[in-house]
Design a protein around this motif. Structure first.
Motif, PDB file in Angstrom:
ATOM      1  N   SER A  74      -6.015   2.529  -3.782  1.00 51.50           N
ATOM      2  CA  SER A  74      -6.650   1.352  -3.605  1.00 51.50           C
ATOM      3  C   SER A  74      -7.949   1.308  -4.889  1.00 51.50           C
ATOM      4  O   SER A  74      -8.004   2.403  -5.691  1.00 51.50           O
ATOM      5  CB  SER A  74      -7.767   1.333  -2.295  1.00 51.50           C
ATOM      6  OG  SER A  74      -8.596   2.389  -2.247  1.00 51.50           O
TER       7      SER A  74
ATOM      8  N   ALA B  88       0.809  -1.325  -0.089  1.00 47.88           N
ATOM      9  CA  ALA B  88       0.148  -0.012  -0.114  1.00 47.88           C
ATOM     10  C   ALA B  88       0.824   1.068   0.112  1.00 47.88           C
ATOM     11  O   ALA B  88       0.643   2.111  -0.511  1.00 47.88           O
ATOM     12  CB  ALA B  88      -0.864   0.094   1.233  1.00 47.88           C
TER      13      ALA B  88
ATOM     14  N   LYS C   4      -5.207   1.428  -7.770  1.00 49.85           N
ATOM     15  CA  LYS C   4      -4.211   0.763  -7.529  1.00 49.85           C
ATOM     16  C   LYS C   4      -4.085  -0.295  -8.805  1.00 49.85           C
ATOM     17  O   LYS C   4      -2.792  -0.643  -8.955  1.00 49.85           O
ATOM     18  CB  LYS C   4      -4.303  -0.062  -6.151  1.00 49.85           C
ATOM     19  CG  LYS C   4      -3.270  -1.001  -5.650  1.00 49.85           C
ATOM     20  CD  LYS C   4      -3.637  -1.729  -4.423  1.00 49.85           C
ATOM     21  CE  LYS C   4      -2.363  -2.847  -4.150  1.00 49.85           C
ATOM     22  NZ  LYS C   4      -1.736  -3.266  -4.986  1.00 49.85           N
TER      23      LYS C   4
END
Length: 193
Positions: free
Chosen positions: A27, A20, A31
């Protein structure tokens, strides 16, 4: 036993936290596209060393790398950019959506060039670094017109012919892949500081 389970769980949490952090806390779709860009970036770095003669030329590695880039191009790439998905740690510029056609064309062009690189892998390098080192009728140095028909810096125009690309030295086609990446990044990605 509890210590082992906690250690494994702690390692998994740490691994997730590192992943992360590597994407600035991204996200979801952001991501996903950062991961796809990371795959392509890693391929370009490894192939670049080969194309410059810093590593031994490996046609299988070129083929596999080109296939990885191809699998992340075209619609596979554009679907990772739903409208207004620039919140958070995204490096996407809003120009992607105001000039969607140019972005989509570059993504498609990347796929064509990656397909060409995959097919040209056995041709080796123009300067004789493996393979046949072809500079024949289909090469970018000839008067075949292939370079004149390819929309190199994201401009409108007919797409390159994969059959012609397959006849070129691998490093020539690799340069087209790299130029396409560069054109897209300079136009549609926020510059890293």
């Amino acid at each position: 036993m509890k210590f082992t389970v906690l250690t494994v769980a702690g390692s998994l949490l740490l691994t997730g936290a590192v992943a992360a952090y590597a994407h600035g806390g991204a996200s979801g779709i952001i991501k996903e596209r950062m991961d796809a860009m990371g795959v392509m970036g890693d391929v370009m770095k490894s192939l670049s060393a080969m194309m410059r003669g810093e590593q031994a030329y490996d046609a299988d590695a070129v083929r596999k790398g080109a296939a990885a880039i191809r699998s992340h191009s075209g619609e596979a790439l554009t679907k990772l950019f739903p409208e207004h998905s620039i919140e958070g740690p995204s490096e996407a510029k809003p120009e992607i959506w105001t000039d969607w056609q140019a972005f989509s064309d570059l993504s498609d062009q990347l796929g064509v060039f990656a397909t060409g690189l995959e097919a040209a892998a056995d041709n080796g390098l123009a300067h004789g670094g493996g393979g046949a080192g072809m500079m024949g009728a289909g090469s970018m140095m000839s008067g075949g017109g292939m370079m004149g028909s390819a929309p190199m810096m994201g401009g409108a125009g007919p797409m390159a012919d994969p059959a012609q690309l397959a006849q070129m030295p691998a490093d020539g086609v690799f340069n087209m892949v790299a130029q396409t990446c560069s054109a897209c990044h300079s136009r549609f990605r926020v510059e890293k500081k």
